[in-house]
Design a protein around this motif. Sequence first.
Motif, mmCIF file in Angstrom:
data_model
loop_
_atom_site.group_PDB
_atom_site.id
_atom_site.type_symbol
_atom_site.label_atom_id
_atom_site.label_comp_id
_atom_site.label_asym_id
_atom_site.label_seq_id
_atom_site.Cartn_x
_atom_site.Cartn_y
_atom_site.Cartn_z
ATOM 1 N N LEU A 317 4.544 60.523 -11.621
ATOM 2 C CA LEU A 317 3.432 61.336 -12.107
ATOM 3 C C LEU A 317 2.958 62.298 -11.024
ATOM 4 O O LEU A 317 2.747 63.488 -11.282
ATOM 5 N N GLU A 318 2.806 61.805 -9.813
ATOM 6 C CA GLU A 318 2.357 62.646 -8.700
ATOM 7 C C GLU A 318 3.334 63.787 -8.470
ATOM 8 O O GLU A 318 2.938 64.935 -8.233
ATOM 9 N N ARG A 319 4.618 63.486 -8.557
ATOM 10 C CA ARG A 319 5.643 64.508 -8.326
ATOM 11 C C ARG A 319 5.603 65.582 -9.408
ATOM 12 O O ARG A 319 5.758 66.777 -9.113
ATOM 13 N N VAL A 320 5.366 65.169 -10.642
ATOM 14 C CA VAL A 320 5.463 66.104 -11.767
ATOM 15 C C VAL A 320 4.175 66.902 -11.981
ATOM 16 O O VAL A 320 4.226 68.121 -12.178
ATOM 17 N N VAL A 321 3.018 66.235 -11.948
ATOM 18 C CA VAL A 321 1.788 66.936 -12.350
ATOM 19 C C VAL A 321 0.927 67.410 -11.178
ATOM 20 O O VAL A 321 0.071 68.281 -11.351
ATOM 21 N N GLY A 322 1.113 66.845 -10.002
ATOM 22 C CA GLY A 322 0.366 67.325 -8.835
ATOM 23 C C GLY A 322 -1.136 67.307 -9.035
ATOM 24 O O GLY A 322 -1.752 66.266 -9.278
ATOM 25 N N ASP A 323 -1.755 68.477 -8.941
ATOM 26 C CA ASP A 323 -3.211 68.587 -9.021
ATOM 27 C C ASP A 323 -3.774 68.275 -10.397
ATOM 28 O O ASP A 323 -5.002 68.157 -10.551
ATOM 29 N N TRP A 324 -2.943 68.151 -11.404
ATOM 30 C CA TRP A 324 -3.424 67.839 -12.745
ATOM 31 C C TRP A 324 -3.568 66.324 -12.946
ATOM 32 O O TRP A 324 -3.883 65.871 -14.033
ATOM 33 N N ARG A 325 -3.345 65.544 -11.892
ATOM 34 C CA ARG A 325 -3.484 64.092 -11.978
ATOM 35 C C ARG A 325 -4.961 63.701 -11.932
ATOM 36 O O ARG A 325 -5.756 64.315 -11.224
ATOM 37 N N ILE A 326 -5.325 62.660 -12.629
ATOM 38 C CA ILE A 326 -6.703 62.191 -12.665
ATOM 39 C C ILE A 326 -7.087 61.596 -11.316
ATOM 40 O O ILE A 326 -6.241 60.981 -10.643
ATOM 41 N N PRO A 327 -8.319 61.777 -10.847
ATOM 42 C CA PRO A 327 -8.732 61.196 -9.565
ATOM 43 C C PRO A 327 -8.675 59.675 -9.587
ATOM 44 O O PRO A 327 -9.044 59.039 -10.585
ATOM 45 N N GLY A 328 -8.218 59.096 -8.484
ATOM 46 C CA GLY A 328 -8.155 57.643 -8.406
ATOM 47 C C GLY A 328 -7.590 57.176 -7.085
ATOM 48 O O GLY A 328 -7.117 57.982 -6.270
ATOM 49 N N ILE A 329 -7.645 55.870 -6.855
ATOM 50 C CA ILE A 329 -7.091 55.250 -5.654
ATOM 51 C C ILE A 329 -6.331 54.005 -6.049
ATOM 52 O O ILE A 329 -6.591 53.408 -7.098
ATOM 53 N N VAL A 330 -5.383 53.583 -5.227
ATOM 54 C CA VAL A 330 -4.698 52.307 -5.408
ATOM 55 C C VAL A 330 -5.271 51.348 -4.380
ATOM 56 O O VAL A 330 -5.258 51.626 -3.172
ATOM 57 N N THR A 331 -5.822 50.217 -4.847
ATOM 58 C CA THR A 331 -6.519 49.317 -3.937
ATOM 59 C C THR A 331 -6.620 47.916 -4.518
ATOM 60 O O THR A 331 -6.485 47.726 -5.727
ATOM 61 N N ASP A 332 -6.879 46.953 -3.654
ATOM 62 C CA ASP A 332 -7.284 45.620 -4.084
ATOM 63 C C ASP A 332 -8.624 45.263 -3.444
ATOM 64 O O ASP A 332 -9.045 44.110 -3.440
ATOM 65 N N ASP A 333 -9.297 46.283 -2.912
ATOM 66 C CA ASP A 333 -10.579 46.122 -2.239
ATOM 67 C C ASP A 333 -11.711 46.381 -3.229
ATOM 68 O O ASP A 333 -11.856 47.497 -3.744
ATOM 69 N N ALA A 334 -12.516 45.360 -3.482
ATOM 70 C CA ALA A 334 -13.595 45.487 -4.461
ATOM 71 C C ALA A 334 -14.619 46.538 -4.053
ATOM 72 O O ALA A 334 -15.126 47.281 -4.897
ATOM 73 N N ASP A 335 -14.918 46.625 -2.765
ATOM 74 C CA ASP A 335 -15.903 47.615 -2.311
ATOM 75 C C ASP A 335 -15.406 49.037 -2.571
ATOM 76 O O ASP A 335 -16.178 49.917 -2.981
ATOM 77 N N ALA A 336 -14.111 49.272 -2.326
ATOM 78 C CA ALA A 336 -13.543 50.602 -2.571
ATOM 79 C C ALA A 336 -13.580 50.936 -4.064
ATOM 80 O O ALA A 336 -13.867 52.077 -4.455
ATOM 81 N N ALA A 337 -13.298 49.941 -4.910
ATOM 82 C CA ALA A 337 -13.330 50.167 -6.360
ATOM 83 C C ALA A 337 -14.753 50.463 -6.828
ATOM 84 O O ALA A 337 -14.974 51.351 -7.665
ATOM 85 N N GLU A 338 -15.719 49.732 -6.285
ATOM 86 C CA GLU A 338 -17.119 49.967 -6.658
ATOM 87 C C GLU A 338 -17.568 51.367 -6.229
ATOM 88 O O GLU A 338 -18.291 52.053 -6.962
ATOM 89 N N GLN A 339 -17.128 51.821 -5.060
ATOM 90 C CA GLN A 339 -17.518 53.138 -4.592
ATOM 91 C C GLN A 339 -16.925 54.227 -5.474
ATOM 92 O O GLN A 339 -17.591 55.221 -5.800
#
Length: 507
Positions: A317-339
């Motif tokens: 997805l990152e390769r194909v759509v670039g800036d058209w990707r929805i904002p997000g992060i990959v994490t297992d950190d609850a504090d980061a997800a809450e932020q």
Amino acid sequence: MMLAELVSTADRVGATSSRLAKIDALADLLSRADPAEIPAVMGLLLAAPRQGRLGVGWRGISALDIAHADSPTLTVGEVDQALDALATASGTGSAAARSGILGDLASRATAAEWDFLVRAMLGELRTGALSGVLLDAIARAADRPAAVVRRAAMLSGDLGETARIALTGDEGDLEAVGLQVGRPVLPMLAATAATPSAALEVTGRASVEYKLDGARIQVHRHGDEVGVYTRSLADITHRVPEIVEIVRALPAHDVILDGETLSLDEDGGPRPFQETMSRFGAEVSRELVLRPWFFDVLHVDGRDLIDEPLSVRLAELERVVGDWRIPGIVTDDADAAEQLSRDALAAGHEGVVVKAVDAPYAAGRRGKSWVKVKPVLTFDLVVLGAEWGSGRRRGWLSNLHLGARDPSGEFADADGYVMVGKTFKGLTDELLRWQTAEFPEHESHRTASTVFLRPELVVEIAVDGVQRSPRYPGGVALRFARVKGYRQDKSPAEADTIQTLRSLLRG
């Protein structure tokens, strides 16, 4: 097949809460259907006729004053032909033509058949014959593995065609149904959680992404040919030329993308949901520009990705759509997800969706791999009326008319309350029985379909938000309202005000 057989089965399905009993009744019906009638039978059971939009509404149907047949003579095939004629009527005189078609159909139907057809045409048939139950019924009737039937339905996006293949095709025909660029598939769905931290406990390491207050889209591209489809798989390509042009410019020849779209205001913030939806219903207007955000990819240049883990799909997805990707992060950190959730809400969005990075794309399923998190608001509102139920709720007062208090008198009627929406969601059988016994004690007047009440009962309602609405005097309507319970400890004078609801409107 006689229409009366279908109506009788729908009544039995609606009268029972047993999933197994529903499946048995529907499987028996499908096993007796003529192969050519199966898609029509499925469409009527789902209150989603195979023809799509019929061009009829409650106003045109309620204007009919037709004597119904005394005994059943209509077949499903004849009904399907009439719906074909309704769907294709266009141009000068089309309103009169539709009225004539409806009148003929109503006169040939018994009262019970016409009641069923009206609810099926208007999408208001609540029998409990949801797609999951029907898929199990197809598997039972065809003696095919449920998993194979379900996957074929997901990848074809057509329960009627899936039923026809299962019931009439060879053993390998269902297995041969696969992902095909240009043919939309049922979208993957999300469960719910109260907080991002709770969602992470379910998913493990996850992609935590903004949940937009927009409209779900699925986009298919083959060369310069682009198709854009809604959550319900309706083709809206001609209405969204800006999305078509964006996808044509992506670095892929063949691609299937899953995403969301909404319109932005002058400051780059999201406009209200109904403004985005107005573009979906507009054939010509292009005043509002839609901006897509993509969050998944199902196919790229000959490679199917639905069985790949999300981590692999996100890389593509990152390769194909670039800036058209929805904002997000990959994490297992609850504090980061809450932020990230706080950031999404601050930007005017609904919340976040937490997606397990090791999960495949389960088209059409609502499992635990995707979990949505968004604030739930509750309000104390006054019951202004209730409509008599249908199907399993026949004989009970069900759909509530909800009102907010208006101390200013700017919007309200003489009683000081203004209607802000309806709901039948969240009503248990116990509450339905209580309402049906209690509401006549508060009745002010009634019609054939509705009992209107004096503003004396307060009910707590959970909503996902509010939206602008010209339908109600206060200019605001509830979104996804459901009953939490009655507040017998509160008087109507303590109900929430229309001003409180209006304050939630953006802008």
